[in-house]
Structure formats: C-alpha cells, structure tokens
Scaffold this motif. Structure first.
Motif, PDB file in Angstrom:
ATOM      1  N   LYS A 144     -97.809 -38.727  38.422  1.00 14.88           N
ATOM      2  CA  LYS A 144     -96.441 -38.249  38.591  1.00 14.88           C
ATOM      3  C   LYS A 144     -95.624 -39.340  39.270  1.00 14.88           C
ATOM      4  O   LYS A 144     -96.151 -40.170  40.000  1.00 14.88           O
ATOM      5  CB  LYS A 144     -96.392 -36.941  39.371  1.00 14.88           C
ATOM      6  N   PHE A 145     -94.323 -39.328  39.012  1.00 13.48           N
ATOM      7  CA  PHE A 145     -93.407 -40.357  39.508  1.00 13.48           C
ATOM      8  C   PHE A 145     -92.761 -39.860  40.782  1.00 13.48           C
ATOM      9  O   PHE A 145     -92.026 -38.878  40.783  1.00 13.48           O
ATOM     10  CB  PHE A 145     -92.351 -40.656  38.446  1.00 13.48           C
ATOM     11  N   GLU A 146     -93.046 -40.535  41.907  1.00 13.82           N
ATOM     12  CA  GLU A 146     -92.485 -40.166  43.196  1.00 13.82           C
ATOM     13  C   GLU A 146     -92.009 -41.410  43.928  1.00 13.82           C
ATOM     14  O   GLU A 146     -92.748 -42.380  44.050  1.00 13.82           O
ATOM     15  CB  GLU A 146     -93.532 -39.467  44.079  1.00 13.82           C
ATOM     16  N   ASN A 147     -90.792 -41.368  44.421  1.00 10.89           N
ATOM     17  CA  ASN A 147     -90.213 -42.456  45.225  1.00 10.89           C
ATOM     18  C   ASN A 147     -90.333 -43.815  44.546  1.00 10.89           C
ATOM     19  O   ASN A 147     -90.658 -44.821  45.173  1.00 10.89           O
ATOM     20  CB  ASN A 147     -90.862 -42.508  46.615  1.00 10.89           C
ATOM     21  N   GLY A 148     -90.134 -43.861  43.238  1.00 10.99           N
ATOM     22  CA  GLY A 148     -90.157 -45.124  42.514  1.00 10.99           C
ATOM     23  C   GLY A 148     -91.542 -45.636  42.162  1.00 10.99           C
ATOM     24  O   GLY A 148     -91.666 -46.748  41.677  1.00 10.99           O
ATOM     25  N   LEU A 149     -92.592 -44.839  42.405  1.00  7.77           N
ATOM     26  CA  LEU A 149     -93.957 -45.265  42.092  1.00  7.77           C
ATOM     27  C   LEU A 149     -94.688 -44.171  41.325  1.00  7.77           C
ATOM     28  O   LEU A 149     -94.437 -42.986  41.532  1.00  7.77           O
ATOM     29  CB  LEU A 149     -94.741 -45.574  43.378  1.00  7.77           C
ATOM     30  N   TRP A 150     -95.609 -44.558  40.450  1.00  8.74           N
ATOM     31  CA  TRP A 150     -96.470 -43.600  39.766  1.00  8.74           C
ATOM     32  C   TRP A 150     -97.664 -43.326  40.672  1.00  8.74           C
ATOM     33  O   TRP A 150     -98.377 -44.237  41.072  1.00  8.74           O
ATOM     34  CB  TRP A 150     -96.929 -44.146  38.416  1.00  8.74           C
ATOM     35  N   VAL A 151     -97.868 -42.059  41.010  1.00  7.32           N
ATOM     36  CA  VAL A 151     -98.910 -41.642  41.933  1.00  7.32           C
ATOM     37  C   VAL A 151     -99.868 -40.725  41.192  1.00  7.32           C
ATOM     38  O   VAL A 151     -99.443 -39.860  40.426  1.00  7.32           O
ATOM     39  CB  VAL A 151     -98.304 -40.892  43.148  1.00  7.32           C
ATOM     40  N   ALA A 152    -101.180 -40.903  41.446  1.00  7.83           N
ATOM     41  CA  ALA A 152    -102.185 -40.053  40.810  1.00  7.83           C
ATOM     42  C   ALA A 152    -102.101 -38.642  41.390  1.00  7.83           C
ATOM     43  O   ALA A 152    -102.094 -38.461  42.601  1.00  7.83           O
ATOM     44  CB  ALA A 152    -103.575 -40.633  41.015  1.00  7.83           C
ATOM     45  N   GLU A 153    -102.014 -37.647  40.504  1.00  4.51           N
ATOM     46  CA  GLU A 153    -101.971 -36.256  40.950  1.00  4.51           C
ATOM     47  C   GLU A 153    -103.362 -35.736  41.267  1.00  4.51           C
ATOM     48  O   GLU A 153    -103.573 -35.007  42.205  1.00  4.51           O
ATOM     49  CB  GLU A 153    -101.346 -35.368  39.869  1.00  4.51           C
ATOM     50  N   SER A 154    -104.303 -36.089  40.434  1.00  5.35           N
ATOM     51  CA  SER A 154    -105.651 -35.581  40.615  1.00  5.35           C
ATOM     52  C   SER A 154    -106.642 -36.716  40.434  1.00  5.35           C
ATOM     53  O   SER A 154    -106.284 -37.819  40.065  1.00  5.35           O
ATOM     54  CB  SER A 154    -105.935 -34.479  39.593  1.00  5.35           C
ATOM     55  N   GLY A 155    -107.891 -36.427  40.673  1.00  4.24           N
ATOM     56  CA  GLY A 155    -108.920 -37.444  40.493  1.00  4.24           C
ATOM     57  C   GLY A 155    -109.305 -38.078  41.809  1.00  4.24           C
ATOM     58  O   GLY A 155    -108.877 -37.660  42.883  1.00  4.24           O
ATOM     59  N   ASN A 156    -110.111 -39.097  41.734  1.00  4.22           N
ATOM     60  CA  ASN A 156    -110.610 -39.781  42.914  1.00  4.22           C
ATOM     61  C   ASN A 156    -109.557 -40.778  43.383  1.00  4.22           C
ATOM     62  O   ASN A 156    -109.396 -41.846  42.821  1.00  4.22           O
ATOM     63  CB  ASN A 156    -111.927 -40.496  42.567  1.00  4.22           C
ATOM     64  N   PRO A 207     -91.138 -36.488  36.859  1.00  6.02           N
ATOM     65  CA  PRO A 207     -91.782 -36.693  35.570  1.00  6.02           C
ATOM     66  C   PRO A 207     -93.284 -36.885  35.751  1.00  6.02           C
ATOM     67  O   PRO A 207     -93.737 -37.503  36.715  1.00  6.02           O
ATOM     68  CB  PRO A 207     -91.134 -37.964  35.028  1.00  6.02           C
ATOM     69  N   THR A 208     -94.051 -36.326  34.840  1.00  5.06           N
ATOM     70  CA  THR A 208     -95.503 -36.463  34.886  1.00  5.06           C
ATOM     71  C   THR A 208     -96.001 -36.928  33.531  1.00  5.06           C
ATOM     72  O   THR A 208     -95.340 -36.730  32.505  1.00  5.06           O
ATOM     73  CB  THR A 208     -96.185 -35.122  35.223  1.00  5.06           C
ATOM     74  N   MET A 209     -97.159 -37.567  33.521  1.00  3.28           N
ATOM     75  CA  MET A 209     -97.789 -37.994  32.272  1.00  3.28           C
ATOM     76  C   MET A 209     -99.290 -38.079  32.479  1.00  3.28           C
ATOM     77  O   MET A 209     -99.775 -38.142  33.606  1.00  3.28           O
ATOM     78  CB  MET A 209     -97.231 -39.331  31.805  1.00  3.28           C
ATOM     79  N   THR A 210    -100.013 -38.072  31.382  1.00  3.53           N
ATOM     80  CA  THR A 210    -101.460 -38.173  31.426  1.00  3.53           C
ATOM     81  C   THR A 210    -101.889 -39.357  30.559  1.00  3.53           C
ATOM     82  O   THR A 210    -101.559 -39.419  29.376  1.00  3.53           O
ATOM     83  CB  THR A 210    -102.109 -36.879  30.903  1.00  3.53           C
ATOM     84  N   LEU A 211    -102.614 -40.283  31.158  1.00  2.00           N
ATOM     85  CA  LEU A 211    -103.139 -41.454  30.448  1.00  2.00           C
ATOM     86  C   LEU A 211    -104.630 -41.528  30.688  1.00  2.00           C
ATOM     87  O   LEU A 211    -105.077 -41.568  31.837  1.00  2.00           O
ATOM     88  CB  LEU A 211    -102.486 -42.741  30.959  1.00  2.00           C
ATOM     89  N   ALA A 212    -105.383 -41.535  29.626  1.00  2.59           N
ATOM     90  CA  ALA A 212    -106.844 -41.672  29.695  1.00  2.59           C
ATOM     91  C   ALA A 212    -107.447 -40.650  30.653  1.00  2.59           C
ATOM     92  O   ALA A 212    -108.307 -40.971  31.460  1.00  2.59           O
ATOM     93  CB  ALA A 212    -107.234 -43.092  30.092  1.00  2.59           C
ATOM     94  N   GLY A 213    -106.975 -39.417  30.598  1.00  2.90           N
ATOM     95  CA  GLY A 213    -107.517 -38.368  31.436  1.00  2.90           C
ATOM     96  C   GLY A 213    -107.030 -38.389  32.866  1.00  2.90           C
ATOM     97  O   GLY A 213    -107.392 -37.545  33.663  1.00  2.90           O
TER      98      GLY A 213
END
Length: 102
Positions: free
Chosen positions: A53-65, A43-49
């Motif tokens: 994405k949800f991996e191994n029980g944690l939300w991980v930033a796909e892009s950005g710094n 599952p993926t989502m976008t919050l405030a730009g």
C-alpha cells in the motif's frame, strides 16, 4: 490539375451524437460525495503475492514478513551503493584514458 494524379480529399467525419456515458455530470455535488465518498483510501496493489500500500510517498508491505523485506531492501541498497562506486571509478578511468590519448 495535379502533376502526378488526383489529389486525396477525405470526407469529413460526422459530429458525435452521443453525450458522455458517465452519469456523474447529471448528479449534484452531495449525491456525488455520498456515492464516491471523500476518503478514497490509500492505493494498494499485489505483486508476486506481496500486498503493498502507498503511504507517505512510499510503498509499504501490508502483510508478510516485514523483517525479510527490510533485510532484502538493505541488501539491495548496499549492492546499489557498490555499483555506484564502481561506476564512478570506471568513469574516472575513462576520463584519464581520454586525457592520455589527447
């Protein structure tokens, strides 16, 4: 005969006539697997730009710094630890004051 007036007696609702609007019940298993697929992905989502994405029980930033996010997370963890310690100290003080009153 009721004491304060007539009793309320609602009409019964008619049974539903339409079946499920989904066509999944009419498909066989192999058709459903090809339509929907077995791999749904993370599952993926976008919050405030920020895309997450949800991996191994944690939300991980796909892009950005990533380092900026990591530093922000460290700062928040440190602040959380300080607030927990302050909360424990205040609870101790309240317990001591209650003991002094009683």
């Amino acid at each position: 005969m009721p004491l304060f007036g007539s009793t309320f007696s609602p009409k019964k609702t008619p049974p539903r006539k339409c079946a499920s609007l989904s066509s999944l019940h009419s498909m066989d298993r192999s058709t459903r697997e090809t339509e929907l697929g077995l791999q749904y992905g993370n599952p993926t989502m976008t919050l405030a730009g920020q895309s997450l994405k949800f991996e191994n029980g944690l939300w991980v930033a796909e892009s950005g710094n990533y380092m900026g996010d990591f530093r922000e997370m460290q700062r928040l963890c440190k602040r959380n630890q300080q607030l927990e310690e302050e909360n424990n100290l205040l609870r101790l003080k309240v317990d001591i004051l209650l003991d002094m009153v009683s």
